[in-house]
Design a protein around this motif. Structure first.
Motif, PDB file in Angstrom:
ATOM      1  N   THR A 136       2.026  -4.471   5.163  1.00  0.00           N
ATOM      2  CA  THR A 136       1.657  -5.125   4.109  1.00  0.00           C
ATOM      3  C   THR A 136       0.577  -4.068   3.298  1.00  0.00           C
ATOM      4  O   THR A 136       0.513  -4.312   1.882  1.00  0.00           O
ATOM      5  CB  THR A 136       0.855  -6.499   4.155  1.00  0.00           C
ATOM      6  OG1 THR A 136       0.035  -6.434   5.120  1.00  0.00           O
ATOM      7  CG2 THR A 136       1.993  -7.618   4.500  1.00  0.00           C
ATOM      8  N   LEU A 137       0.130  -3.081   3.806  1.00  0.00           N
ATOM      9  CA  LEU A 137      -0.888  -2.234   3.295  1.00  0.00           C
ATOM     10  C   LEU A 137      -0.070  -0.941   2.542  1.00  0.00           C
ATOM     11  O   LEU A 137      -0.717  -0.305   1.811  1.00  0.00           O
ATOM     12  CB  LEU A 137      -1.938  -1.594   4.233  1.00  0.00           C
ATOM     13  CG  LEU A 137      -2.612  -2.549   4.749  1.00  0.00           C
ATOM     14  CD1 LEU A 137      -3.429  -1.837   6.026  1.00  0.00           C
ATOM     15  CD2 LEU A 137      -3.806  -3.164   3.761  1.00  0.00           C
ATOM     16  N   TYR A 186       7.709   3.008  -6.415  1.00  0.00           N
ATOM     17  CA  TYR A 186       6.674   1.830  -6.658  1.00  0.00           C
ATOM     18  C   TYR A 186       6.970   1.118  -7.743  1.00  0.00           C
ATOM     19  O   TYR A 186       6.227   0.128  -8.167  1.00  0.00           O
ATOM     20  CB  TYR A 186       5.357   2.574  -7.089  1.00  0.00           C
ATOM     21  CG  TYR A 186       4.786   3.637  -6.006  1.00  0.00           C
ATOM     22  CD1 TYR A 186       4.771   3.276  -4.475  1.00  0.00           C
ATOM     23  CD2 TYR A 186       4.477   4.791  -6.174  1.00  0.00           C
ATOM     24  CE1 TYR A 186       4.228   3.986  -3.780  1.00  0.00           C
ATOM     25  CE2 TYR A 186       4.091   5.833  -5.277  1.00  0.00           C
ATOM     26  CZ  TYR A 186       3.820   5.246  -4.032  1.00  0.00           C
ATOM     27  OH  TYR A 186       3.182   6.015  -3.033  1.00  0.00           O
ATOM     28  N   THR A 230     -10.762   0.506  -7.759  1.00  0.00           N
ATOM     29  CA  THR A 230     -10.126   1.300  -6.616  1.00  0.00           C
ATOM     30  C   THR A 230     -11.267   1.904  -5.709  1.00  0.00           C
ATOM     31  O   THR A 230     -12.360   2.396  -6.294  1.00  0.00           O
ATOM     32  CB  THR A 230      -9.272   2.448  -7.225  1.00  0.00           C
ATOM     33  OG1 THR A 230      -8.340   2.107  -7.897  1.00  0.00           O
ATOM     34  CG2 THR A 230      -8.586   3.240  -6.172  1.00  0.00           C
ATOM     35  N   ARG A 290       1.979  -0.682   0.052  1.00  0.00           N
ATOM     36  CA  ARG A 290       1.903  -0.448  -1.418  1.00  0.00           C
ATOM     37  C   ARG A 290       0.391  -0.579  -1.760  1.00  0.00           C
ATOM     38  O   ARG A 290       0.083  -0.373  -3.119  1.00  0.00           O
ATOM     39  CB  ARG A 290       2.523  -1.476  -2.115  1.00  0.00           C
ATOM     40  CG  ARG A 290       4.203  -1.222  -1.834  1.00  0.00           C
ATOM     41  CD  ARG A 290       5.127  -2.205  -2.693  1.00  0.00           C
ATOM     42  NE  ARG A 290       6.510  -1.924  -2.496  1.00  0.00           N
ATOM     43  CZ  ARG A 290       7.234  -1.265  -3.383  1.00  0.00           C
ATOM     44  NH1 ARG A 290       6.500  -0.472  -4.505  1.00  0.00           N
ATOM     45  NH2 ARG A 290       8.435  -0.988  -3.250  1.00  0.00           N
ATOM     46  N   GLN A 291      -0.635  -0.643  -1.173  1.00  0.00           N
ATOM     47  CA  GLN A 291      -1.724  -0.963  -1.701  1.00  0.00           C
ATOM     48  C   GLN A 291      -2.562   0.319  -1.145  1.00  0.00           C
ATOM     49  O   GLN A 291      -3.867   0.410  -1.877  1.00  0.00           O
ATOM     50  CB  GLN A 291      -2.616  -2.108  -0.734  1.00  0.00           C
ATOM     51  CG  GLN A 291      -2.169  -3.423  -1.112  1.00  0.00           C
ATOM     52  CD  GLN A 291      -2.762  -4.524  -0.212  1.00  0.00           C
ATOM     53  OE1 GLN A 291      -2.436  -4.931   0.795  1.00  0.00           O
ATOM     54  NE2 GLN A 291      -3.855  -4.969  -0.572  1.00  0.00           N
ATOM     55  N   SER A 341     -16.198  -1.184  -1.025  1.00  0.00           N
ATOM     56  CA  SER A 341     -15.201  -1.486  -2.057  1.00  0.00           C
ATOM     57  C   SER A 341     -15.461  -0.939  -3.480  1.00  0.00           C
ATOM     58  O   SER A 341     -16.888  -1.013  -3.777  1.00  0.00           O
ATOM     59  CB  SER A 341     -14.526  -2.953  -2.331  1.00  0.00           C
ATOM     60  OG  SER A 341     -14.286  -3.544  -0.928  1.00  0.00           O
ATOM     61  N   LEU A 373      -9.104  -3.179   4.208  1.00  0.00           N
ATOM     62  CA  LEU A 373      -8.410  -4.256   2.895  1.00  0.00           C
ATOM     63  C   LEU A 373      -8.419  -5.527   3.807  1.00  0.00           C
ATOM     64  O   LEU A 373      -7.373  -6.326   3.258  1.00  0.00           O
ATOM     65  CB  LEU A 373      -7.341  -3.821   2.178  1.00  0.00           C
ATOM     66  CG  LEU A 373      -7.530  -2.462   1.245  1.00  0.00           C
ATOM     67  CD1 LEU A 373      -6.309  -2.115   0.627  1.00  0.00           C
ATOM     68  CD2 LEU A 373      -8.777  -2.575   0.358  1.00  0.00           C
ATOM     69  N   SER A 399       0.770   4.397  -7.920  1.00  0.00           N
ATOM     70  CA  SER A 399       0.835   2.635  -7.859  1.00  0.00           C
ATOM     71  C   SER A 399      -0.513   2.208  -8.162  1.00  0.00           C
ATOM     72  O   SER A 399      -0.593   0.904  -7.878  1.00  0.00           O
ATOM     73  CB  SER A 399       1.520   2.619  -6.437  1.00  0.00           C
ATOM     74  OG  SER A 399       0.381   3.184  -5.524  1.00  0.00           O
ATOM     75  N   PRO A 407      -3.184   2.233  -6.390  1.00  0.00           N
ATOM     76  CA  PRO A 407      -3.538   1.647  -5.363  1.00  0.00           C
ATOM     77  C   PRO A 407      -4.856   0.984  -5.398  1.00  0.00           C
ATOM     78  O   PRO A 407      -5.830   1.296  -6.053  1.00  0.00           O
ATOM     79  CB  PRO A 407      -3.479   3.006  -4.144  1.00  0.00           C
ATOM     80  CG  PRO A 407      -3.894   4.132  -5.275  1.00  0.00           C
ATOM     81  CD  PRO A 407      -3.357   3.886  -6.516  1.00  0.00           C
ATOM     82  N   ASP A 408      -5.068   0.011  -4.411  1.00  0.00           N
ATOM     83  CA  ASP A 408      -6.496  -0.571  -4.152  1.00  0.00           C
ATOM     84  C   ASP A 408      -7.355   0.424  -3.495  1.00  0.00           C
ATOM     85  O   ASP A 408      -8.515   0.427  -3.545  1.00  0.00           O
ATOM     86  CB  ASP A 408      -6.285  -1.831  -3.297  1.00  0.00           C
ATOM     87  CG  ASP A 408      -5.555  -2.767  -4.074  1.00  0.00           C
ATOM     88  OD1 ASP A 408      -5.789  -2.911  -5.186  1.00  0.00           O
ATOM     89  OD2 ASP A 408      -4.619  -3.524  -3.600  1.00  0.00           O
TER      90      ASP A 408
END
Length: 250
Positions: A72-73, A103, A180, A75-76, A29, A64, A146, A148-149
Motif C-alpha cells: 500500500t506504500l 500514476y 510532503t 503509490r505514497q 512529517s 507512514l 505522483s 508522493p507523501d
C-alpha cells in the motif's frame, strides 16, 4: 507534527560485513531531513530500507504508519536512486508521460514536472544524449509526478551546477510546505544547512539526529563541517575497540 519514518535497532548485514549497526532515528512529517555522511557510510542502505527494497538482519522500519515495503506504500513514496532509473531510448518528455500514465497523472502535469526540474529546453531530447546531471533531473521529474507523501532522494544534486542546485532545494522546500516529507542524502556538508533536520551517519552508525542549529550547539561551533568532524571524533573516542586492539599486538 507527526513522524513519517521510525527506525528502531536496524541492523543490515551484507555478506559477512555489518553495514548498519543497530540504527535508531525518527524523521518528522512535512520537513526536509538531510541524511549526511561520507561515501560508504551507509546512507543508501538506510534509504533502501526505508523504501522497502533492502533485506534487513533485525530491527524495524515503519513508514507512514506501516512496515517498510508494504504494497500500500508504493503509490505514497517517490524514490530517486543514484543511478538514473529512466529509459534511455525515450525523450525526457516521453519518460515523464510514461510514468505519469502509471500514476494516473495527466500529460500537462508530466510536462510541468519536466519544467520544474529545469529540463524544459531539453524535453524532446533522448535521455541517451543527456549529461549525467540532466539524467538525474529527468529521473527526479518522474519521481515527483505522483505527488508522493514521502520523497526519498539519494544524492539528487550530485553533478548539478550551483544555480540548479539552488533551484532544486527551493523546490524541495516548496514540496515540504505542501505536506510532503523529504529524505535527502548527500555527502556534501554545505547542503546540511539547507535542511530542516539532519541525520549524520558514519560507518553505519548515527552520530547525530537533530536540527542544524542544535548540532552546531552540541559541537560548540557554527561551522557544520567542523561540527561533523568533532562529532566523529567524539564518536570514535567512545566506540568500543575490538579485543585484539585493546590487548595490543605482539
Amino acid at each position: 507534527m507527526g513522524t513519517a519514518i521510525e527506525v528502531r535497532d536496524l541492523v543490515v548485514v551484507r555478506g559477512r560485513r555489518r553495514v548498519l549497526h543497530g540504527i535508531d532515528c525518527s524523521i518528522p512529517s512535512g520537513m526536509v531531513t538531510g541524511l549526511l555522511g561520507p561515501s560508504g557510510s551507509g546512507k543508501t542502505t538506510l534509504m533502501r530500507c526505508v523504501v522497502g527494497v533492502q533485506r534487513i538482519e533485525s530491527g524495524t522500519v515503519t513508514v507512514l504508519g506501516q512496515p517498510a515495503g508494504s504494497p500500500t506504500l508504493r503509490r505514497q513514496i517517490g524514490y530517486l536512486t543514484q543511478a538514473p532509473s529512466i529509459y534511455a531510448d525515450l525523450t525526457v518528455r516521453e519518460n515523464a508521460r510514461y510514468f505519469a500514465s502509471i500514476y494516473g497523472v495527466n500529460h500537462h502535469d508530466a510536462d510541468q514536472a519536466v519544467v520544474d526540474v529545469g529540463l524544459g529546453g531539453a524535453a524532446t531530447q533522448l535521455v541517451a544524449t543527456l549529461s549525467g546531471g540532466q539524467r538525474a533531473r529527468a529521473s527526479l521529474a518522474c519521481a515527483i509526478l505522483s505527488s508522493p507523501d514521502l520523497l526519498v532522494l539519494d544524492e539528487p544534486t550530485v553533478g548539478q551546477d550551483p544555480v540548479l542546485r539552488d533551484d532544486l532545494w527551493q523546490r524541495f522546500h516548496e514540496m515540504a510546505r505542501t505536506g510532503t516529507t523529504l529524505l535527502v542524502s548527500s555527502h556534501v556538508m554545505d547542503e546540511a544547512s539547507r535542511c530542516d533536520r539532519l541525520i549524520l551517519i558514519r560507518e553505519g552508525l548515527v552520530i547525530a539526529d537533530d536540527t542544524p542549529a542544535a548540532i552546531r550547539t552540541a559541537a560548540g561551533t557554527d561551522d557544520l563541517d567542523q561540527a561533523f568532524l568533532r562529532l566523529v571524533r567524539a564518536s570514535d573516542a567512545t566506540r568500543p575497540q575490538p579485543a585484539e586492539q585493546k590487548a595490543g599486538t605482539r
